[in-house]
Design a protein around this motif. Structure first.
Motif, PDB file in Angstrom:
ATOM      1  N   SER A 174      22.479  85.234  48.648  1.00  0.00           N
ATOM      2  CA  SER A 174      22.525  86.086  49.835  1.00  0.00           C
ATOM      3  C   SER A 174      21.367  87.075  49.804  1.00  0.00           C
ATOM      4  O   SER A 174      20.717  87.277  48.768  1.00  0.00           O
ATOM      5  N   ARG A 175      21.111  87.701  50.926  1.00  0.00           N
ATOM      6  CA  ARG A 175      20.066  88.728  50.980  1.00  0.00           C
ATOM      7  C   ARG A 175      20.385  89.866  50.015  1.00  0.00           C
ATOM      8  O   ARG A 175      19.490  90.432  49.399  1.00  0.00           O
ATOM      9  N   GLU A 176      21.665  90.209  49.917  1.00  0.00           N
ATOM     10  CA  GLU A 176      22.068  91.270  48.987  1.00  0.00           C
ATOM     11  C   GLU A 176      21.770  90.868  47.552  1.00  0.00           C
ATOM     12  O   GLU A 176      21.270  91.677  46.766  1.00  0.00           O
ATOM     13  N   ASP A 177      22.065  89.619  47.186  1.00  0.00           N
ATOM     14  CA  ASP A 177      21.789  89.128  45.841  1.00  0.00           C
ATOM     15  C   ASP A 177      20.288  89.166  45.546  1.00  0.00           C
ATOM     16  O   ASP A 177      19.859  89.621  44.479  1.00  0.00           O
ATOM     17  N   LEU A 178      19.504  88.692  46.494  1.00  0.00           N
ATOM     18  CA  LEU A 178      18.064  88.662  46.293  1.00  0.00           C
ATOM     19  C   LEU A 178      17.491  90.069  46.183  1.00  0.00           C
ATOM     20  O   LEU A 178      16.616  90.329  45.346  1.00  0.00           O
ATOM     21  N   SER A 179      17.978  90.971  47.014  1.00  0.00           N
ATOM     22  CA  SER A 179      17.500  92.351  46.945  1.00  0.00           C
ATOM     23  C   SER A 179      17.791  92.958  45.591  1.00  0.00           C
ATOM     24  O   SER A 179      16.957  93.658  45.006  1.00  0.00           O
ATOM     25  N   TYR A 214      10.666  73.862  50.256  1.00  0.00           N
ATOM     26  CA  TYR A 214      11.066  74.519  49.006  1.00  0.00           C
ATOM     27  C   TYR A 214      12.156  75.570  49.226  1.00  0.00           C
ATOM     28  O   TYR A 214      13.232  75.492  48.642  1.00  0.00           O
ATOM     29  N   ILE A 215      11.871  76.545  50.072  1.00  0.00           N
ATOM     30  CA  ILE A 215      12.812  77.640  50.288  1.00  0.00           C
ATOM     31  C   ILE A 215      13.561  77.397  51.594  1.00  0.00           C
ATOM     32  O   ILE A 215      12.989  77.486  52.681  1.00  0.00           O
ATOM     33  N   ILE A 216      14.823  77.074  51.457  1.00  0.00           N
ATOM     34  CA  ILE A 216      15.635  76.640  52.596  1.00  0.00           C
ATOM     35  C   ILE A 216      16.554  77.775  53.044  1.00  0.00           C
ATOM     36  O   ILE A 216      17.175  78.464  52.228  1.00  0.00           O
ATOM     37  N   THR A 217      16.643  77.965  54.353  1.00  0.00           N
ATOM     38  CA  THR A 217      17.557  78.948  54.930  1.00  0.00           C
ATOM     39  C   THR A 217      18.928  78.326  55.141  1.00  0.00           C
ATOM     40  O   THR A 217      19.036  77.224  55.687  1.00  0.00           O
ATOM     41  N   ARG A 218      19.947  79.021  54.683  1.00  0.00           N
ATOM     42  CA  ARG A 218      21.321  78.624  54.972  1.00  0.00           C
ATOM     43  C   ARG A 218      21.898  79.687  55.897  1.00  0.00           C
ATOM     44  O   ARG A 218      22.201  80.795  55.477  1.00  0.00           O
ATOM     45  N   VAL A 219      21.982  79.340  57.175  1.00  0.00           N
ATOM     46  CA  VAL A 219      22.344  80.302  58.210  1.00  0.00           C
ATOM     47  C   VAL A 219      23.668  80.983  57.879  1.00  0.00           C
ATOM     48  O   VAL A 219      24.666  80.323  57.571  1.00  0.00           O
ATOM     49  N   GLY A 222      22.264  82.786  53.346  1.00  0.00           N
ATOM     50  CA  GLY A 222      21.129  83.268  52.581  1.00  0.00           C
ATOM     51  C   GLY A 222      20.072  82.202  52.404  1.00  0.00           C
ATOM     52  O   GLY A 222      19.806  81.420  53.321  1.00  0.00           O
ATOM     53  N   TYR A 223      19.498  82.131  51.203  1.00  0.00           N
ATOM     54  CA  TYR A 223      18.402  81.203  50.923  1.00  0.00           C
ATOM     55  C   TYR A 223      18.658  80.465  49.618  1.00  0.00           C
ATOM     56  O   TYR A 223      19.342  80.958  48.726  1.00  0.00           O
ATOM     57  N   GLN A 224      18.059  79.273  49.491  1.00  0.00           N
ATOM     58  CA  GLN A 224      18.152  78.520  48.252  1.00  0.00           C
ATOM     59  C   GLN A 224      16.851  77.776  48.007  1.00  0.00           C
ATOM     60  O   GLN A 224      16.106  77.471  48.948  1.00  0.00           O
ATOM     61  N   PHE A 225      16.580  77.494  46.741  1.00  0.00           N
ATOM     62  CA  PHE A 225      15.433  76.654  46.402  1.00  0.00           C
ATOM     63  C   PHE A 225      15.900  75.205  46.387  1.00  0.00           C
ATOM     64  O   PHE A 225      16.905  74.871  45.756  1.00  0.00           O
ATOM     65  N   ASN A 226      15.151  74.352  47.037  1.00  0.00           N
ATOM     66  CA  ASN A 226      15.526  72.952  47.207  1.00  0.00           C
ATOM     67  C   ASN A 226      15.395  72.187  45.889  1.00  0.00           C
ATOM     68  O   ASN A 226      14.290  71.965  45.388  1.00  0.00           O
ATOM     69  N   VAL A 227      16.512  71.783  45.332  1.00  0.00           N
ATOM     70  CA  VAL A 227      16.500  71.053  44.052  1.00  0.00           C
ATOM     71  C   VAL A 227      15.999  69.624  44.210  1.00  0.00           C
ATOM     72  O   VAL A 227      15.736  68.945  43.221  1.00  0.00           O
TER      73      VAL A 227
END
Length: 235
Positions: A174-179, A214-219, A222-227
């Motif tokens: 999530s944005r909170e996690d990334l922050s 690479y960096i995928i948005t999950r509406v 948040g965001y994830q790196f594409n494995v």
């Protein structure tokens, strides 16, 4: 740590310098953009505190010029308080943004967070990793990123963001996690700050930032790196 404090208002500059010195930091000061840029080119500094509304050369231009050759952390402290101004500051390469009037303790906390991030990168080494048949190569020890064999310059925040996503490939953060992982604190607001950093990072590592691989948005999540991006450990 040596800090370059760029502020044309003498009263603000003197107060900030006094507190920074009390914290044990070496402090250089500058009152205009031309002098500030000259200092960054001639003297090694570990952090730049940058006001935007300064004479001779704007803070925005100073930030852009620094980013052409250096990934030194840049903390903008400005009276430009609109969210659009903050997003613009991040887009031109700043690692963090504080609006005036500010609390001294908040400035010190942000500086300490940036310093911790620098120290963490200095202390640990990781293997080199490559993705998509080496079209993206990340050297975690030298903090260098290559796209199609061309070196791309990431800010400290952008590299830390990439590092956070790669620590948990496939996991949605999530944005909170990334922050928290990137800035050292949880953001207050609607998340546009982190979105701006993601946007800047995509511009540098994705061939088509509007259709990232690479960096995928999950509406809504948040965001994830594409494995599935063909990861290979090479070091």
């Amino acid at each position: 740590m040596r800090i370059l404090l760029v502020e044309d208002e003498i009263s603000i500059r003197d107060v900030l310098k006094s507190y920074l010195l009390k914290e044990g930091w070496d402090v250089l000061t500058s009152g205009d953009g031309v002098d500030a840029l000259n200092k960054t080119q001639k003297i090694k500094v570990d952090l730049v505190i940058l006001d935007l509304m300064i004479p001779k050369l704007s803070g925005e231009e100073v930030c852009r010029e620094i980013r052409k050759t250096s990934n030194v952390p840049i903390l903008i402290v400005s009276s430009k308080s609109r969210e659009e101004d903050m997003i613009k500051g991040l887009n031109i390469g700043a690692d963090d943004y504080i609006t005036k009037p500010f609390r001294i303790q908040e400035v010190l906390a942000r500086i300490n967070a940036l310093q911790r991030r620098v120290n963490m990168f200095t202390q640990k080494a990781k293997p080199i990793m490559s993705f998509n048949r080496r079209s993206l190569v990340i050297n975690f020890e030298s903090k260098e990123v290559f796209v199609d064999d061309n070196l791309v310059r990431l800010t400290l925040t952008e590299f830390k963001l990439l590092d956070a996503l790669l620590k948990k490939p496939g996991k949605v953060l999530s944005r909170e996690d990334l922050s928290y992982h990137v800035q050292g604190y949880r953001y207050i607001g609607d998340g546009r700050t982190m979105d701006a950093h993601i946007k800047n990072l995509r511009k540098k590592i994705e061939k088509d930032p509007k259709n990232p691989i690479y960096i995928i948005t999950r509406v809504g999540a948040g965001y994830q790196f594409n494995v599935e991006a063909d990861r290979v450990h090479v070091g």
